[in-house]
Design an enzyme around this catalytic site. Structure first.
Site, PDB file in Angstrom:
ATOM      1  N   TYR A  15      -1.808 -10.242  14.917  1.00 56.63           N
ATOM      2  CA  TYR A  15      -1.700  -9.088  14.018  1.00 56.63           C
ATOM      3  C   TYR A  15      -2.702  -8.005  14.380  1.00 56.63           C
ATOM      4  O   TYR A  15      -2.347  -6.841  14.601  1.00 56.63           O
ATOM      5  CB  TYR A  15      -1.903  -9.526  12.564  1.00 56.63           C
ATOM      6  CG  TYR A  15      -2.257  -8.373  11.655  1.00 56.63           C
ATOM      7  CD1 TYR A  15      -1.396  -7.285  11.513  1.00 56.63           C
ATOM      8  CD2 TYR A  15      -3.464  -8.350  10.954  1.00 56.63           C
ATOM      9  CE1 TYR A  15      -1.728  -6.210  10.693  1.00 56.63           C
ATOM     10  CE2 TYR A  15      -3.797  -7.290  10.130  1.00 56.63           C
ATOM     11  CZ  TYR A  15      -2.931  -6.221  10.008  1.00 56.63           C
ATOM     12  OH  TYR A  15      -3.259  -5.157   9.202  1.00 56.63           O
ATOM     13  N   THR A  63      -6.345  -0.999  10.075  1.00 57.80           N
ATOM     14  CA  THR A  63      -7.105  -2.069   9.433  1.00 57.80           C
ATOM     15  C   THR A  63      -8.471  -2.273  10.076  1.00 57.80           C
ATOM     16  O   THR A  63      -8.655  -1.971  11.260  1.00 57.80           O
ATOM     17  CB  THR A  63      -6.308  -3.393   9.526  1.00 57.80           C
ATOM     18  OG1 THR A  63      -7.113  -4.484   9.070  1.00 57.80           O
ATOM     19  CG2 THR A  63      -5.900  -3.683  10.967  1.00 57.80           C
ATOM     20  N   ASP A  64      -9.400  -2.825   9.308  1.00 60.08           N
ATOM     21  CA  ASP A  64     -10.713  -3.168   9.864  1.00 60.08           C
ATOM     22  C   ASP A  64     -10.641  -4.365  10.800  1.00 60.08           C
ATOM     23  O   ASP A  64     -11.572  -4.627  11.569  1.00 60.08           O
ATOM     24  CB  ASP A  64     -11.730  -3.436   8.750  1.00 60.08           C
ATOM     25  CG  ASP A  64     -11.354  -4.567   7.811  1.00 60.08           C
ATOM     26  OD1 ASP A  64     -10.247  -5.140   7.958  1.00 60.08           O
ATOM     27  OD2 ASP A  64     -12.149  -4.880   6.902  1.00 60.08           O
ATOM     28  N   GLU A  65      -9.539  -5.106  10.788  1.00 55.76           N
ATOM     29  CA  GLU A  65      -9.442  -6.311  11.608  1.00 55.76           C
ATOM     30  C   GLU A  65      -9.411  -6.000  13.101  1.00 55.76           C
ATOM     31  O   GLU A  65      -9.655  -6.891  13.924  1.00 55.76           O
ATOM     32  CB  GLU A  65      -8.222  -7.137  11.202  1.00 55.76           C
ATOM     33  CG  GLU A  65      -8.323  -7.654   9.779  1.00 55.76           C
ATOM     34  CD  GLU A  65      -7.277  -8.697   9.441  1.00 55.76           C
ATOM     35  OE1 GLU A  65      -6.970  -9.530  10.308  1.00 55.76           O
ATOM     36  OE2 GLU A  65      -6.790  -8.691   8.300  1.00 55.76           O
ATOM     37  N   LYS A  96      -2.181  -4.132  15.872  1.00 53.07           N
ATOM     38  CA  LYS A  96      -2.665  -2.921  15.207  1.00 53.07           C
ATOM     39  C   LYS A  96      -3.643  -2.159  16.095  1.00 53.07           C
ATOM     40  O   LYS A  96      -3.651  -0.923  16.116  1.00 53.07           O
ATOM     41  CB  LYS A  96      -3.329  -3.278  13.868  1.00 53.07           C
ATOM     42  CG  LYS A  96      -2.361  -3.673  12.779  1.00 53.07           C
ATOM     43  CD  LYS A  96      -1.371  -2.569  12.425  1.00 53.07           C
ATOM     44  CE  LYS A  96      -2.038  -1.411  11.694  1.00 53.07           C
ATOM     45  NZ  LYS A  96      -1.042  -0.375  11.303  1.00 53.07           N
ATOM     46  N   LEU A 104      12.649  -2.396   4.619  1.00 55.16           N
ATOM     47  CA  LEU A 104      12.875  -3.397   3.577  1.00 55.16           C
ATOM     48  C   LEU A 104      12.946  -4.808   4.153  1.00 55.16           C
ATOM     49  O   LEU A 104      13.904  -5.548   3.954  1.00 55.16           O
ATOM     50  CB  LEU A 104      14.137  -3.088   2.759  1.00 55.16           C
ATOM     51  CG  LEU A 104      14.104  -1.817   1.920  1.00 55.16           C
ATOM     52  CD1 LEU A 104      15.385  -1.684   1.106  1.00 55.16           C
ATOM     53  CD2 LEU A 104      12.881  -1.768   1.007  1.00 55.16           C
ATOM     54  N   ILE A 143       0.838  -1.202   0.000  1.00 59.68           N
ATOM     55  CA  ILE A 143       0.000   0.000   0.000  1.00 59.68           C
ATOM     56  C   ILE A 143       0.873   1.253   0.000  1.00 59.68           C
ATOM     57  O   ILE A 143       0.589   2.225  -0.723  1.00 59.68           O
ATOM     58  CB  ILE A 143      -0.966   0.001   1.202  1.00 59.68           C
ATOM     59  CG1 ILE A 143      -1.840  -1.248   1.196  1.00 59.68           C
ATOM     60  CG2 ILE A 143      -1.845   1.250   1.178  1.00 59.68           C
ATOM     61  CD1 ILE A 143      -2.744  -1.384   2.410  1.00 59.68           C
ATOM     62  N   ARG A 150     -15.006 -10.946   3.091  1.00 55.03           N
ATOM     63  CA  ARG A 150     -14.203  -9.737   3.253  1.00 55.03           C
ATOM     64  C   ARG A 150     -14.779  -8.638   2.363  1.00 55.03           C
ATOM     65  O   ARG A 150     -15.448  -8.905   1.371  1.00 55.03           O
ATOM     66  CB  ARG A 150     -12.731  -9.990   2.867  1.00 55.03           C
ATOM     67  CG  ARG A 150     -12.054 -11.105   3.681  1.00 55.03           C
ATOM     68  CD  ARG A 150     -11.897 -10.709   5.127  1.00 55.03           C
ATOM     69  NE  ARG A 150     -11.199 -11.714   5.928  1.00 55.03           N
ATOM     70  CZ  ARG A 150     -11.809 -12.575   6.724  1.00 55.03           C
ATOM     71  NH1 ARG A 150     -13.140 -12.604   6.799  1.00 55.03           N
ATOM     72  NH2 ARG A 150     -11.111 -13.432   7.440  1.00 55.03           N
ATOM     73  N   LEU A 205      -4.287 -13.383  -0.348  1.00 59.97           N
ATOM     74  CA  LEU A 205      -5.152 -14.274  -1.126  1.00 59.97           C
ATOM     75  C   LEU A 205      -5.046 -14.052  -2.636  1.00 59.97           C
ATOM     76  O   LEU A 205      -4.763 -14.992  -3.392  1.00 59.97           O
ATOM     77  CB  LEU A 205      -6.605 -14.098  -0.674  1.00 59.97           C
ATOM     78  CG  LEU A 205      -7.626 -14.952  -1.435  1.00 59.97           C
ATOM     79  CD1 LEU A 205      -7.445 -16.428  -1.107  1.00 59.97           C
ATOM     80  CD2 LEU A 205      -9.049 -14.507  -1.120  1.00 59.97           C
ATOM     81  N   ASP A 229      11.728   3.022   4.933  1.00 62.99           N
ATOM     82  CA  ASP A 229      11.262   1.634   4.934  1.00 62.99           C
ATOM     83  C   ASP A 229      12.399   0.718   5.358  1.00 62.99           C
ATOM     84  O   ASP A 229      13.540   0.887   4.933  1.00 62.99           O
ATOM     85  CB  ASP A 229      10.764   1.226   3.542  1.00 62.99           C
ATOM     86  CG  ASP A 229       9.919  -0.034   3.574  1.00 62.99           C
ATOM     87  OD1 ASP A 229      10.485  -1.112   3.867  1.00 62.99           O
ATOM     88  OD2 ASP A 229       8.709   0.042   3.295  1.00 62.99           O
TER      89      ASP A 229
END
Length: 354
Positions: A159, A133-135, A163, A34, A12, A223, A199, A32
């Site tokens: 995860y 995230t929505d999670e 977050k 990396l 992203i 999702r 996925l 970053d």
């Protein structure tokens, strides 16, 4: 005028940097670490572009972050830097705690000190935008309404828990120290430059390689799918006009079961790159579900539409067609990122589930 982007070589983040510089001459300082999913090949189009200043480093390196803030004096920090794959967090949660929680804490400390030292005009203009995230909201039942910004946090994986913790830290630094923050919680992204552990790129990669297409459980996990270009546009809009301290959910209004996604990919590949015999659907293989697998995510994106006028430009049909075409045209990129280490990890994660 400059912005600092963390995690800008990942999926992203790289798309955001590319989109930003396609629409603006405002320079980007790109920090970053990396790790396996951060890839300078994602930014190859910017090679030699003076507007893009890349620094390899960790958001947890306070000395480095402080030096970058002092040198470049960015008007905004947009933070994508995170470990982001649920399966990897199950196998090794420690890196997620270190990057997503401890790293975010160190970043906030540096940004807060930088902000406190700014002149009044610079302080008025400064923003810290945290991409999440929505999670963090947990899992929805089939008939539950989609997640809104007021949903309680109920993370179900290492995860999502990491977050959620980072979101809470960002909120706390706004309310305690006055840091001008904005937070976005997005649904599942897809599109160019996504590392093939997620996925959609995994299924494309395995299908073309003649490998099984592993489907967790019954494949009916739902999702909400968001094209990465739409996500980047939403972030730009929140950065420009979002209300300080607010959270904005960003979704594609595309709820779909995983199995339907895989069938769609197989059908697109059947049309664009047909096999000698049969369909790519023949490669589908059901494997044991992962522990604690959330059944459904869905984003209610009405707030960002109502307050900031953003809506996704892509439907799932248009976005997924662009995505498949990109992977077909960029086989070299896929070959470069699918190293031996990646193949070993996919065998570790999926091989024992068959």
């Amino acid at each position: 005028m400059t912005i600092l982007v963390t995690g800008g070589a990942g999926f992203i983040g790289a798309n955001f940097v590319l989109d930003w510089l396609a629409q603006s001459d405002e320079p980007v300082v790109n920090l970053d670490k990396l790790t396996y999913a951060g890839n300078l090949e994602n930014l190859k189009a910017l090679q030699g572009d003076a507007r893009h200043f890349f620094v390899r480093g960790d958001i947890g390196d306070r000395e480095l972050v402080a030096a970058l803030l002092a040198q470049h004096r960015p008007r905004a920090v947009i933070s994508f830097a995170a470990e982001s794959h649920v399966d990897r967090s199950i196998h090794g949660p420690g890196e997620f705690i270190q990057t997503n929680i401890v790293g975010t804490f160190h970043l906030l400390e540096c940004v807060c000190a930088h902000y406190a030292a700014l002149a009044d005009a610079e302080r008025q203009a400064f923003r810290f935008l945290h991409v999440s995230t929505d999670e963090v909201y947990g899992s929805l039942a089939a008939n539950d309404p989609p997640f809104t910004e007021s949903n309680p946090y109920q993370p179900n994986s290492p995860y999502s828990a990491s977050k959620a913790a980072s979101d809470h830290l960002v909120r706390a630094y706004h309310h305690t120290y006055g840091l001008p923050v904005l937070t976005t919680n997005c649904s599942n992204n897809y599109g160019p430059y996504q590392f093939p552990e997620k996925l959609i790129p995994l299924m494309i990669h395995n299908a073309l390689a003649g490998k099984p297409l592993p489907i967790y459980g019954d494949g009916q996990q739902i999702r909400d799918w968001l094209y990465v270009g739409d996500h980047c546009a939403a972030i730009r809009r929140v950065l420009k006009a979002g209300k300080l301290g607010e959270v904005y959910n960003i979704g594609g209004w595309n709820e779909m079961p995983n199995l339907t996604i895989v069938h769609t990919l197989c059908d697109l590949l059947d049309a664009a790159r047909p096999k000698a015999a049969g369909s790519y659907r023949d490669q589908i293989a059901y494997v044991t579900d992962r522990p604690g697998h959330d059944r459904r995510y869905a984003i209610d994106a009405r707030k960002i539409a109502r307050e900031l006028g953003w809506r996704p430009a892509e439907t799932f049909a248009t976005g997924i067609k662009k995505t498949v075409q990109w992977y077909l045209e960029n086989a070299g990129w896929v070959a470069d990122v699918t190293s031996g280490a990646y193949r070993q990890w996919t065998e570790q994660n999926y091989g024992k589930r068959a």
